[in-house]
Design an enzyme around this catalytic site. Structure first.
Site, mmCIF file in Angstrom:
data_model
loop_
_atom_site.group_PDB
_atom_site.id
_atom_site.type_symbol
_atom_site.label_atom_id
_atom_site.label_comp_id
_atom_site.label_asym_id
_atom_site.label_seq_id
_atom_site.Cartn_x
_atom_site.Cartn_y
_atom_site.Cartn_z
ATOM 1 N N TYR A 100 0.844 -1.195 0.000
ATOM 2 C CA TYR A 100 0.000 0.000 0.000
ATOM 3 C C TYR A 100 0.875 1.240 0.000
ATOM 4 C CZ TYR A 100 -3.798 -3.096 1.587
ATOM 5 O OH TYR A 100 -4.725 -4.089 1.704
ATOM 6 N N HIS A 108 -5.788 2.095 -1.434
ATOM 7 C CA HIS A 108 -5.814 0.760 -2.015
ATOM 8 C C HIS A 108 -4.390 0.275 -2.219
ATOM 9 C CE1 HIS A 108 -10.096 0.679 -2.788
ATOM 10 N NE2 HIS A 108 -10.020 1.885 -3.323
ATOM 11 N N LYS A 161 -3.836 -4.553 -10.040
ATOM 12 C CA LYS A 161 -2.627 -4.300 -9.275
ATOM 13 C C LYS A 161 -1.435 -4.747 -10.104
ATOM 14 C CE LYS A 161 -5.050 -5.164 -4.967
ATOM 15 N NZ LYS A 161 -5.790 -3.918 -5.071
#
EC number: 4.6.1.16
Lengths: 280, 518
Positions: free
Chosen positions: A217, A225, A256
């Site tokens: 993070y 997020h 991600k």
């Protein structure tokens, strides 16, 4: 940055079935201030029967535990109360509960009186007669008021340190030397990556459900997020392209970036990320 | 004392104790959980972001630091019994008793995981040495490898919070699929053990006790099954096996004299009262089927009294006790009319009987005067049949999988020519040696809202939980087979604990579909 200042407080870690747990809010805050997130595993006192928000205790990752240990900021706090004082403690507990009962009784009576007062004054604003009736009612309340023992509010303490009868002194909070240095190469690699990323200001949590080692993070997970899924790989490990594609595909599906993290010899970490490049 | 020293520096460690006024104020506490706002993408060092983080953290800590406060009247009091690793209730149980706890020797107990969960829910206050245990004490005292591990408790708590009924898995109480098919009563008393969660008056450490027992039963089963080849025998419960013909043949010496002649009327057609003087025959007895008469309720309308005596005890498995059966209500349910066949039906029956003619009625066969001629005839017939079958394919030791002149449905044909048959999870699972590495921890039943759960009659679980972690290995086929076998027809779910997170996975048997196009 947080690590640079001297540790203001040593964190009490207890072992439960060999898992490092934190119990006191003070310790939880201290650990969070160091940028360590951990995972809450207990039921939330306010609404226990749900899984959305959990409460104390806080379970530390092995890397978090080791980091605290190496910062000399961890102390084991598993000692219980001595048996000699047991009788005294029981006595003390009973006395305190008795006192709490008396005090709560007074508070409850006051509470009822002020409620009555509010109700009366809002309906009748003037006239001496109502004043008279109010006084009468208050006296009646004084006479008839009972506070049963079952109404006594008691605390189910979360942490043991909070229990007054377990008169734990703070001696156990002395920092300990690092006890064991893991010689498992995988654990060592994970720790090196963890330490490096934390040192860069990232917050990390476990990424089992994303098929990686850590979720990375950019700030406190409460507000941000995760951007990366860190996968720890040793540098000399030969990798099948299928495996690389699999983690990269997984990462892109959850929006991600997958970071392949390989600890170098000098203590640094080599980061590699994969990106799909669309050639049209 | 706690409220006064709040200002002092020493108070830091003791401020988690609430003062009487704080305790009183906690009555009107909110039970709502603040909603988390939208997260930001990237920290930009702006004041707004810092403020929002500040607010989130404040909210977070106020939620985390909240202490459990309950009225004494709403708390069930209990004590921790470390030697037995159970928690004994001291005051009447609450609603939770419907799905948790067990009674023994007139006392009510909770397993440590149940007690800890109820402590966390604010339902039970557990004392040890007359002092109340904190939640922390509960975690440290109750959770261990001899009771329930922390990871198992995490799964237990997670499922309980979702509303599931979660009970410890006890392998010895699971009936075999064979016993289930027969609808046999569960013979718990065999091992001196009562129903699953009942215990004897002097309960020992629950886990080690059951584990040892389960181990020994498993071993015994394994030995037994190894000595037997036939598939069916494996599933026989012990009580049943005892009277199976195989074993009985070796025990005829001990057979009771009454069945020595072999003419015993197994199903006693005599009146009820005489039953008492029938001494229960020993388990070992011959199964002479010519002497076992099953009552024909339809035919012997006049012969039978309205009551049917119980069958001979030696015909019944184990602990089964069968009383006298009143057959009248049953008889009223059977169609007792005589079968009247139409002419057409009679002809059809006749035709059928003709077709079933025995070999000696065949003219060609009757013409044979000796075995040689008969064999010749058979050869001729065989030749006729095998006409059109190339000899080089069919005369060798290895022959084609299918004779193309025999018409069979495409699906069957595909099945016939598939050399490698697909297997399923349970195939060969009963022969696997049990291992300690993988075990089922819990039986899970659906929440009260979905199904009614009764502790006394638990029924079939919704799933069984096997707890593991991402640090450990993935279960191999052997482990999956073993667990599936243990579980029977209930799915095994793997609860993978990753620190605070729990993910659930299932391995499912999958049959590839066969497409048949016509």
């Amino acid at each position: 940055m947080e690590q640079d200042r001297p540790p203001p407080q040593v964190v009490g870690v207890t072992l439960c079935d060999s898992a490092p747990l934190l119990w006191r809010v003070q310790d939880l805050k201290e650990v969070r201030a160091r940028g360590l997130v951990g995972g809450l595993v207990g039921s939330l006192p306010r609404t226990p029967r749900q899984n959305g928000r959990l409460g104390r205790p806080l379970l530390l990752l092995p890397e978090e535990e080791r980091l605290l240990t190496e910062l000399h900021a961890k102390a084991n706090a598993n000692q219980g109360a001595g048996g000699v004082q047991l009788r005294l403690q029981v006595q003390q507990h009973q006395e305190e509960q008795k006192r709490s009962f008396e005090e709560q009784k007074i508070i409850a009576l006051q509470d009822r009186k002020s409620a009555l007062l509010r109700a009366m004054t809002s309906s009748h604003t003037d006239s001496a007669a109502s004043d008279e009736s109010l006084r009468g009612r208050l006296e009646a309340l004084d006479r008839s008021f009972t506070f049963p023992r079952s109404a006594l509010a008691v605390q189910l303490s979360t942490s043991r340190a909070g229990l007054h009868h377990c008169s734990e002194d703070r001696a156990f909070l002395r920092a300990q030397q690092p006890i064991t240095v893991q010689d498992d190469p995988r654990a060592a690699a994970r720790y090196q990556v963890f330490g490096d990323l934390r040192g860069r200001g990232f917050y990390l949590t476990s990424a089992g459900k994303f098929g990686g080692d850590f979720l990375v993070y950019p700030g406190d997970p409460l507000r941000f997020h995760a951007h990366f899924i860190a996968v720890v790989l040793s540098l000399d490990l030969s990798l099948s392209p299928l495996d690389v594609l699999a983690v990269a595909r997984l990462g892109s599906n959850v929006k991600k970036t997958v970071l392949l993290c390989s600890p170098g010899r000098g203590g640094g970490v080599l980061y590699t990320s994969l990106q799909w490049s669309g050639m049209v | 004392m706690a409220d006064q020293n709040k200002t002092g520096t020493d108070a830091k460690f003791y401020n988690e104790i609430l003062s009487p006024s704080e305790l009183f104020a906690a009555r009107s506490r909110s039970h709502k959980i603040p909603v988390r706002g939208q997260k930001d993408f990237f920290p930009d060092d702006s004041d707004e972001q810092r403020q929002r983080l500040e607010q989130s953290l404040t909210e977070h800590w106020s939620l985390i630091s909240e202490e459990r406060v309950e009225k004494l009247g709403n708390l069930v009091k209990a004590t921790w019994v470390p030697s037995e690793k159970v928690v004994e209730l001291q005051s009447p149980a609450g609603k939770f008793w419907q799905t948790m706890g067990f009674s023994a020797g007139g006392k009510q107990f909770l397993f440590p995981e149940e007690a800890l969960y109820l402590m966390e829910c604010g339902n039970v206050q557990v004392f040890y040495q007359e002092l109340p245990l904190s939640i922390q004490d509960g975690y440290e005292k109750f959770l261990s490898s001899s009771t329930v591990r922390l990871q198992e408790y995490q799964v237990f708590g997670h499922l309980k919070r979702l509303g599931y009924v979660v009970l410890r898995f006890d392998p010895s109480s699971e009936t075999s699929s064979y016993a289930k098919q027969l609808n046999l009563p569960q013979s718990h008393d065999r091992s001196g053990k009562q129903l699953k969660r009942k215990r004897s008056a002097s309960p020992t450490t629950p886990s080690s006790h059951t584990e040892a027992q389960e181990e020994s039963t498993a071993d015994r089963m394994e030995e037994d099954t190894c000595s037997r080849e036939s598939q069916e025998d494996k599933k026989y419960p012990e009580s049943h096996r005892a009277i199976s013909p195989k074993t009985s043949s070796t025990q005829t010496a001990t057979a009771s004299p009454e069945d020595g002649g072999g003419g015993t009327t197994w199903w006693m057609e005599d009146v009820v009262g005489e039953r008492s003087d029938q001494q229960p025959a020993s388990a070992a007895s011959r199964w002479d089927f010519s002497s076992i008469f099953f009552p024909d309720l339809g035919a012997s309308r006049e012969l039978l009294s309205s009551c049917l005596a119980s069958p001979h005890p030696s015909l019944l498995p184990g602990a089964l006790a069968v009383g006298v059966c009143d057959v009248d209500p049953w008889r009223s349910r059977i169609n007792l009319r005589d079968v009247k066949m139409s002419l057409k039906e009679q002809m059809r029956e006749e035709e059928k009987r003709k077709r079933r003619s025995d070999i000696n009625k065949n003219r060609e066969v009757r013409n044979c005067r000796n075995w040689a001629e008969y064999r010749e005839l058979m050869e001729r017939r065989e030749e006729r049949r095998s006409k059109g079958r190339p000899a080089h394919l069919w005369d060798g030791e290895v022959t084609p999988l299918h004779d193309p002149r025999q018409p069979i449905p495409t699906g069957e044909l595909l099945d016939k020519i598939s050399v490698i048959k697909s297997t399923n999870l349970l195939e060969g699972a009963s022969r696997l040696q049990a291992s300690d590495e993988w075990r089922i921890s819990f039986n899970v039943y659906q929440p009260d809202t979905v199904a009614d759960f009764k502790k006394s009659n638990q029924g079939k679980p919704y799933a069984r939980m096997c707890v593991c972690s991402f640090d450990g290995p993935v279960p191999d086929l052997r482990a999956i087979k073993q667990l599936a076998f243990r579980s029977g027809d209930v799915p095994v779910v793997f609860a993978v604990v990753d620190y605070g997170d729990i993910s659930f996975y299932t391995f499912k048997d999958f049959q590839l579909p066969t497409d048949v196009f016509l």
